[in-house]
Design a protein around this motif. Structure first.
Motif, mmCIF file in Angstrom:
data_model
loop_
_atom_site.group_PDB
_atom_site.id
_atom_site.type_symbol
_atom_site.label_atom_id
_atom_site.label_comp_id
_atom_site.label_asym_id
_atom_site.label_seq_id
_atom_site.Cartn_x
_atom_site.Cartn_y
_atom_site.Cartn_z
ATOM 1 N N ALA A 88 10.050 -12.891 24.817
ATOM 2 C CA ALA A 88 10.524 -14.081 24.093
ATOM 3 C C ALA A 88 10.294 -13.901 22.591
ATOM 4 O O ALA A 88 9.870 -14.821 21.889
ATOM 5 C CB ALA A 88 9.827 -15.343 24.606
ATOM 6 N N ILE A 89 10.550 -12.691 22.114
ATOM 7 C CA ILE A 89 10.235 -12.344 20.720
ATOM 8 C C ILE A 89 11.356 -12.782 19.778
ATOM 9 O O ILE A 89 12.501 -12.353 19.904
ATOM 10 C CB ILE A 89 10.013 -10.829 20.553
ATOM 11 C CG1 ILE A 89 8.950 -10.340 21.557
ATOM 12 C CG2 ILE A 89 9.586 -10.506 19.120
ATOM 13 C CD1 ILE A 89 8.824 -8.828 21.613
ATOM 14 N N THR A 90 11.000 -13.629 18.851
ATOM 15 C CA THR A 90 11.961 -14.121 17.872
ATOM 16 C C THR A 90 12.295 -13.041 16.853
ATOM 17 O O THR A 90 11.401 -12.383 16.314
ATOM 18 C CB THR A 90 11.367 -15.341 17.139
ATOM 19 O OG1 THR A 90 11.103 -16.361 18.107
ATOM 20 C CG2 THR A 90 12.308 -15.860 16.066
ATOM 21 N N ILE A 91 13.592 -12.887 16.606
ATOM 22 C CA ILE A 91 14.050 -11.954 15.577
ATOM 23 C C ILE A 91 13.877 -12.666 14.230
ATOM 24 O O ILE A 91 14.466 -13.724 14.016
ATOM 25 C CB ILE A 91 15.547 -11.616 15.774
ATOM 26 C CG1 ILE A 91 15.794 -11.087 17.197
ATOM 27 C CG2 ILE A 91 16.028 -10.642 14.712
ATOM 28 C CD1 ILE A 91 17.283 -11.018 17.578
ATOM 29 N N ASN A 92 13.029 -12.139 13.362
ATOM 30 C CA ASN A 92 12.927 -12.735 12.027
ATOM 31 C C ASN A 92 12.798 -11.654 10.954
ATOM 32 O O ASN A 92 12.586 -10.476 11.266
ATOM 33 C CB ASN A 92 11.790 -13.772 11.962
ATOM 34 C CG ASN A 92 10.417 -13.156 12.204
ATOM 35 O OD1 ASN A 92 10.230 -11.948 12.076
ATOM 36 N ND2 ASN A 92 9.453 -13.994 12.545
#
Ligand code: ARG
Length: 245
Positions: A88-92
């Motif tokens: 569930a890794i957010t792309i930022n």
């Protein structure tokens, strides 16, 4: 000489092993983030785990999931112990400086988990209250943006499960985590008397991606696999299983 040939072969073998074990891509996860990745009867499962399986099948990539935990996921990528991560890794922008990501596969937003009788109705109401968050997540970032980086009210936990435990034992008055996780917890734990509070003004929309070390050879294949999984309807099927219609 024979000796140097032996040494060279040994070095080549070592290099091959340290790269990707027996040729499999090792994918790290923090399996304490239901419904995305968690342990059920000792086995890893969840939306991410099933999506990964479908994507890797389409991509023709042999892989293995390793439950590293959250922060070690990133250090394991850095020191090449693993070749990818799904969690569930957010792309930022911050992460994009160090890592590559697949195309986005899921939209999410931070949300507040609090006791049913709590008067918290927005992120602003968290001011001056102890709030739990998983260390190194976008939830932590969002709270620091609102209340300052070294605010002692922001209580950081190694896992989201520990953050939620601290809500139950009264150490914190709220937890900030991804909406899918907060909503799942509320739904599955009616006995815990908790509720979710959204705040679309203070919490921005985010997108999850599969993470890789920079210049990973696997990104293209995985993106192709992901595309096929979406087009074939398999993505919708997995989505429906975990989130309903
Ligand atoms: N989406 C958030 C982030 O990327 C939280 C992810 C936490 N994932 C986990 N498996 N614990 O920072």
């Amino acid at each position: 000489t024979v000796f140097s040939v032996v040494v060279m072969v040994a070095m080549l073998l070592l290099a091959a092993c340290s790269d990707s074990g027996d040729g499999k891509v090792i994918v790290a996860t923090d399996a304490a983030y239901a419904p995305f990745e968690f342990l059920k009867d000792g086995k890893m499962t969840g939306f991410d785990i099933e999506l990964l399986e479908a994507v890797m099948k389409e991509a023709g990539v042999e892989y293995e999931v390793k439950n590293t935990g959250w922060e070690p996921l990133f250090t394991s990528l850095n020191n090449k112990e693993v070749q990818a991560g799904i969690s569930a890794i957010t792309i930022n922008d911050k992460r994009l400086k160090t890592y590559d990501f697949s195309d986005p596969y899921f939209e999410s937003v931070n949300m507040i988990l609090t006791k049913e009788d709590s008067e918290i109705t927005s992120a602003k109401d968290l001011e001056g209250k102890n709030v739990g968050v998983q260390n190194g997540t976008t939830g932590q970032e969002a709270l620091e943006k609102l209340f300052g980086k070294n605010n002692s009210n922001i209580k950081k936990y190694k896992s989201n499960v520990l953050a939620i435990q601290s809500l139950m034992n009264g150490e914190v008055e709220a937890v900030v985590a991804d909406n899918g996780v907060v909503q799942e917890y509320v739904k599955n734990n009616p006995d815990k008397k908790v509720k979710s509070v959204e705040d679309k003004t203070n919490f921005e929309s985010e997108f999850y991606g599969i993470i890789f070390p920079k210049k990973s050879e696997h990104v293209d294949d995985v993106n192709k696999g992901l595309k096929k999984v979406i087009e074939s309807g398999k993505y919708a099927e997995i989505y429906k299983k975990w989130f309903g219609e």
